[in-house]
Every structure is written in C-alpha cells, then in structure tokens.
Write a protein that holds these residues in place. Structure first.
Motif, PDB file in Angstrom:
ATOM      1  N   ARG A 108       0.818  -1.212   0.000  1.00  0.00           N
ATOM      2  CA  ARG A 108       0.000   0.000   0.000  1.00  0.00           C
ATOM      3  C   ARG A 108       0.857   1.270   0.000  1.00  0.00           C
ATOM      4  O   ARG A 108       0.330   2.377   0.136  1.00  0.00           O
ATOM      5  N   GLY A 109       2.163   1.112  -0.157  1.00  0.00           N
ATOM      6  CA  GLY A 109       3.034   2.278  -0.174  1.00  0.00           C
ATOM      7  C   GLY A 109       3.116   2.903  -1.562  1.00  0.00           C
ATOM      8  O   GLY A 109       2.275   2.651  -2.425  1.00  0.00           O
ATOM      9  N   TYR A 110       4.149   3.696  -1.764  1.00  0.00           N
ATOM     10  CA  TYR A 110       4.335   4.346  -3.060  1.00  0.00           C
ATOM     11  C   TYR A 110       4.622   3.299  -4.129  1.00  0.00           C
ATOM     12  O   TYR A 110       5.460   2.418  -3.952  1.00  0.00           O
ATOM     13  N   ASP A 111       3.930   3.408  -5.244  1.00  0.00           N
ATOM     14  CA  ASP A 111       4.053   2.463  -6.350  1.00  0.00           C
ATOM     15  C   ASP A 111       5.147   2.959  -7.300  1.00  0.00           C
ATOM     16  O   ASP A 111       4.910   3.837  -8.129  1.00  0.00           O
ATOM     17  N   GLU A 112       6.336   2.381  -7.158  1.00  0.00           N
ATOM     18  CA  GLU A 112       7.465   2.796  -7.988  1.00  0.00           C
ATOM     19  C   GLU A 112       7.257   2.439  -9.456  1.00  0.00           C
ATOM     20  O   GLU A 112       7.684   3.169 -10.355  1.00  0.00           O
ATOM     21  N   VAL A 113       6.600   1.307  -9.710  1.00  0.00           N
ATOM     22  CA  VAL A 113       6.392   0.861 -11.093  1.00  0.00           C
ATOM     23  C   VAL A 113       5.569   1.870 -11.874  1.00  0.00           C
ATOM     24  O   VAL A 113       5.889   2.230 -13.011  1.00  0.00           O
ATOM     25  N   ASN A 114       4.490   2.353 -11.246  1.00  0.00           N
ATOM     26  CA  ASN A 114       3.576   3.266 -11.935  1.00  0.00           C
ATOM     27  C   ASN A 114       3.743   4.722 -11.519  1.00  0.00           C
ATOM     28  O   ASN A 114       3.011   5.582 -11.997  1.00  0.00           O
ATOM     29  N   GLN A 115       4.730   4.969 -10.600  1.00  0.00           N
ATOM     30  CA  GLN A 115       4.969   6.329 -10.133  1.00  0.00           C
ATOM     31  C   GLN A 115       3.672   6.963  -9.615  1.00  0.00           C
ATOM     32  O   GLN A 115       3.249   8.040 -10.044  1.00  0.00           O
ATOM     33  N   ALA A 116       3.023   6.240  -8.668  1.00  0.00           N
ATOM     34  CA  ALA A 116       1.737   6.707  -8.151  1.00  0.00           C
ATOM     35  C   ALA A 116       1.634   6.395  -6.662  1.00  0.00           C
ATOM     36  O   ALA A 116       2.102   5.351  -6.206  1.00  0.00           O
ATOM     37  N   THR A 117       1.018   7.297  -5.921  1.00  0.00           N
ATOM     38  CA  THR A 117       0.762   7.046  -4.505  1.00  0.00           C
ATOM     39  C   THR A 117      -0.466   6.154  -4.360  1.00  0.00           C
ATOM     40  O   THR A 117      -1.309   6.064  -5.264  1.00  0.00           O
ATOM     41  N   ASP A 118      -0.568   5.522  -3.187  1.00  0.00           N
ATOM     42  CA  ASP A 118      -1.742   4.685  -2.922  1.00  0.00           C
ATOM     43  C   ASP A 118      -3.009   5.528  -2.910  1.00  0.00           C
ATOM     44  O   ASP A 118      -4.053   5.110  -3.410  1.00  0.00           O
ATOM     45  N   ALA A 119      -2.916   6.737  -2.362  1.00  0.00           N
ATOM     46  CA  ALA A 119      -4.079   7.637  -2.310  1.00  0.00           C
ATOM     47  C   ALA A 119      -4.567   7.977  -3.712  1.00  0.00           C
ATOM     48  O   ALA A 119      -5.776   8.026  -3.963  1.00  0.00           O
ATOM     49  N   HIS A 120      -3.628   8.206  -4.622  1.00  0.00           N
ATOM     50  CA  HIS A 120      -3.999   8.527  -6.001  1.00  0.00           C
ATOM     51  C   HIS A 120      -4.697   7.341  -6.655  1.00  0.00           C
ATOM     52  O   HIS A 120      -5.734   7.506  -7.318  1.00  0.00           O
ATOM     53  N   LYS A 121      -4.171   6.147  -6.438  1.00  0.00           N
ATOM     54  CA  LYS A 121      -4.771   4.955  -7.038  1.00  0.00           C
ATOM     55  C   LYS A 121      -6.171   4.701  -6.483  1.00  0.00           C
ATOM     56  O   LYS A 121      -7.078   4.314  -7.221  1.00  0.00           O
ATOM     57  N   GLU A 122      -6.333   4.921  -5.170  1.00  0.00           N
ATOM     58  CA  GLU A 122      -7.652   4.734  -4.558  1.00  0.00           C
ATOM     59  C   GLU A 122      -8.655   5.752  -5.104  1.00  0.00           C
ATOM     60  O   GLU A 122      -9.826   5.446  -5.290  1.00  0.00           O
ATOM     61  N   GLU A 123      -8.170   6.956  -5.384  1.00  0.00           N
ATOM     62  CA  GLU A 123      -9.060   8.012  -5.877  1.00  0.00           C
ATOM     63  C   GLU A 123      -9.546   7.742  -7.294  1.00  0.00           C
ATOM     64  O   GLU A 123     -10.702   8.017  -7.629  1.00  0.00           O
ATOM     65  N   ILE A 124      -8.674   7.191  -8.134  1.00  0.00           N
ATOM     66  CA  ILE A 124      -9.034   7.002  -9.544  1.00  0.00           C
ATOM     67  C   ILE A 124      -9.581   5.606  -9.840  1.00  0.00           C
ATOM     68  O   ILE A 124      -9.974   5.332 -10.973  1.00  0.00           O
ATOM     69  N   LYS A 125      -9.634   4.730  -8.839  1.00  0.00           N
ATOM     70  CA  LYS A 125     -10.085   3.356  -9.079  1.00  0.00           C
ATOM     71  C   LYS A 125     -11.501   3.342  -9.626  1.00  0.00           C
ATOM     72  O   LYS A 125     -12.419   3.956  -9.057  1.00  0.00           O
ATOM     73  N   VAL A 126     -11.694   2.632 -10.717  1.00  0.00           N
ATOM     74  CA  VAL A 126     -12.994   2.596 -11.376  1.00  0.00           C
ATOM     75  C   VAL A 126     -13.993   1.791 -10.556  1.00  0.00           C
ATOM     76  O   VAL A 126     -15.151   2.180 -10.410  1.00  0.00           O
ATOM     77  N   GLY A 127     -13.562   0.653 -10.041  1.00  0.00           N
ATOM     78  CA  GLY A 127     -14.480  -0.217  -9.311  1.00  0.00           C
ATOM     79  C   GLY A 127     -14.562   0.109  -7.840  1.00  0.00           C
ATOM     80  O   GLY A 127     -14.620   1.280  -7.443  1.00  0.00           O
ATOM     81  N   TYR A 128     -14.559  -0.925  -7.019  1.00  0.00           N
ATOM     82  CA  TYR A 128     -14.662  -0.748  -5.574  1.00  0.00           C
ATOM     83  C   TYR A 128     -13.277  -0.547  -4.964  1.00  0.00           C
ATOM     84  O   TYR A 128     -12.487  -1.476  -4.901  1.00  0.00           O
ATOM     85  N   ASN A 129     -13.014   0.692  -4.495  1.00  0.00           N
ATOM     86  CA  ASN A 129     -11.764   0.932  -3.773  1.00  0.00           C
ATOM     87  C   ASN A 129     -11.921   0.409  -2.347  1.00  0.00           C
ATOM     88  O   ASN A 129     -12.965  -0.139  -1.978  1.00  0.00           O
ATOM     89  N   ILE A 130     -10.895   0.580  -1.518  1.00  0.00           N
ATOM     90  CA  ILE A 130     -10.920   0.024  -0.167  1.00  0.00           C
ATOM     91  C   ILE A 130     -12.117   0.546   0.630  1.00  0.00           C
ATOM     92  O   ILE A 130     -12.799  -0.222   1.327  1.00  0.00           O
ATOM     93  N   ARG A 131     -12.384   1.832   0.527  1.00  0.00           N
ATOM     94  CA  ARG A 131     -13.497   2.413   1.295  1.00  0.00           C
ATOM     95  C   ARG A 131     -14.834   1.806   0.865  1.00  0.00           C
ATOM     96  O   ARG A 131     -15.662   1.423   1.705  1.00  0.00           O
ATOM     97  N   ARG A 132     -15.048   1.684  -0.431  1.00  0.00           N
ATOM     98  CA  ARG A 132     -16.300   1.096  -0.914  1.00  0.00           C
ATOM     99  C   ARG A 132     -16.395  -0.390  -0.557  1.00  0.00           C
ATOM    100  O   ARG A 132     -17.467  -0.899  -0.248  1.00  0.00           O
TER     101      ARG A 132
END
Length: 204
Positions: free
Chosen positions: A72-96
């Motif tokens: 759940r840390g910084y994604d070096e492969v995609n150069q993206a934070t976990d918060a960013h990935k959760e925000e843009i997730k199309v389906g069910y993110n962790i909160r949903r």
C-alpha cells in the motif's frame, strides 16, 4: 464497439498494474477465480449455494489478497501514490469495499433475528433453509452491488465506463486464470512481489 473494447482493455490493464503486485495476492486471485467459475456453473442449479461459495470462498480469498498482502506504499512501477490509485479506481476501492463487506457480514445476522424480513419472505425452518436464505440474500447483494456501481459510473463517467466495468467484473474469473495461473509457481521460487517489468515499459 471498438471504443467499448478499448475501455475494457484499459480497465483490465489498470487493475492489473495498480492492484496486483503481490504474488500472494495473485495466487489468491487464482483460487478465487477458479471458485467463481464453479459458482457460475452452480448458479443455474442452485443460486443460493452458488452465492455461498462465491462470497465465502471466492470473495474472501480475493479481498484478503488486497487487504493483507498487496503493498500500500508508493508504487514505484507506476509512479503513483496509494491515495492517487484509490481516488481514480474505477471499481470498488478500499473504502467502498469496507461498506460492501459490512453489509455482507450483517445480512446473516439480520436473517437470524428477523427470519421473515418483516413478512417479505417465508421464515426459514432449520439450518439448511437458513443458509439458503443467507445465500439468496448474498446473491441479491452481489447483483445490487454490481448494478449500483454501474449506475454510479454511468452518472459520473458515462455509460461506456459503467458497462465496460460490468463486463470486466463478470469476466474477471476467466481473465484472472489466464493472467495469474503461474503465480503459485513464482511463490514457490520465493518471489513475493511481481517485478512487473512488462508494466514498467508501458508506464513510462
């Protein structure tokens, strides 16, 4: 149709590269996918027991992979934070997912204390009938959860995103078997994290 299939391809690609780095998660998705395929066949025979298998085995293994093993840390492969990935997730993110799983856990208790659901259904007699009622409640939850998110995506991102995501979810078991069938072998070799070299070249 070309736009639909491109949208579907993009959603699948993003799901893989953002949320499936752990080989344990990938292996659990393989188990989940195989059980879902059994559930798909069983739904035509007994929807309640199909839902019991899908929720108790397929969903628990799948979500355990995400909650407990996926970094759940910084994604070096995609150069993206976990918060960013959760925000843009199309389906069910962790909160949903937490909301959905909370309803899933609550339904058996509701049926135990209110077996007729206020007169909506015939009260279950015996454990087998109770489990079948739970299965049907979970079956309905799966359908409602799917359609609810499709409606959200339709309203916020357009019908194409919604229907592509629905298609992705329904076909994920087949796709996951093809994508992650070698994950247990990598685990046996001691590789806990997929280096995702195929993703790195695309991401950059």
């Amino acid at each position: 149709m070309n736009e639909f299939f491109q949208t579907l391809k993009t959603q699948r690609w993003d799901d893989h590269r953002y949320y499936h780095h752990s080989r344990i998660n990938q292996s659990l998705h393989l188990i989940s996918a195989l059980c879902f395929l059994v559930s798909y066949g069983l739904v035509f025979v007994n929807p309640a027991w199909a839902a019991l298998l899908a929720w108790c085995v397929s969903m628990t293994t799948r979500q355990a992979g995400h909650f407990f093993f996926e970094p759940r840390g910084y994604d070096e492969v995609n150069q993206a934070t976990d918060a960013h990935k959760e925000e843009i997730k199309v389906g069910y993110n962790i909160r949903r997912k937490i909301v959905l799983l909370a309803v899933w856990v609550a339904l058996p208790a509701v049926l135990w204390f209110f077996p007729s659901l206020g007169g909506l259904i015939e009260p279950a007699v015996g454990m087998k009938a109770y489990l079948e009622d739970v299965g049907m409640a979970w079956f309905c939850l799966g359908v409602v959860g799917l359609l609810f998110r499709v409606g959200q995506l339709w309203a916020t991102q357009g019908a194409m995103q919604g229907f592509a995501w629905m298609t992705k979810i329904l076909t994920d078991p087949f796709h996951d078997v093809m994508l992650y069938h070698k994950a247990p072998l990598y685990l046996l070799r001691g590789q806990l994290i997929d280096p995702m070299e195929h993703v790195g070249s695309e991401a950059h």
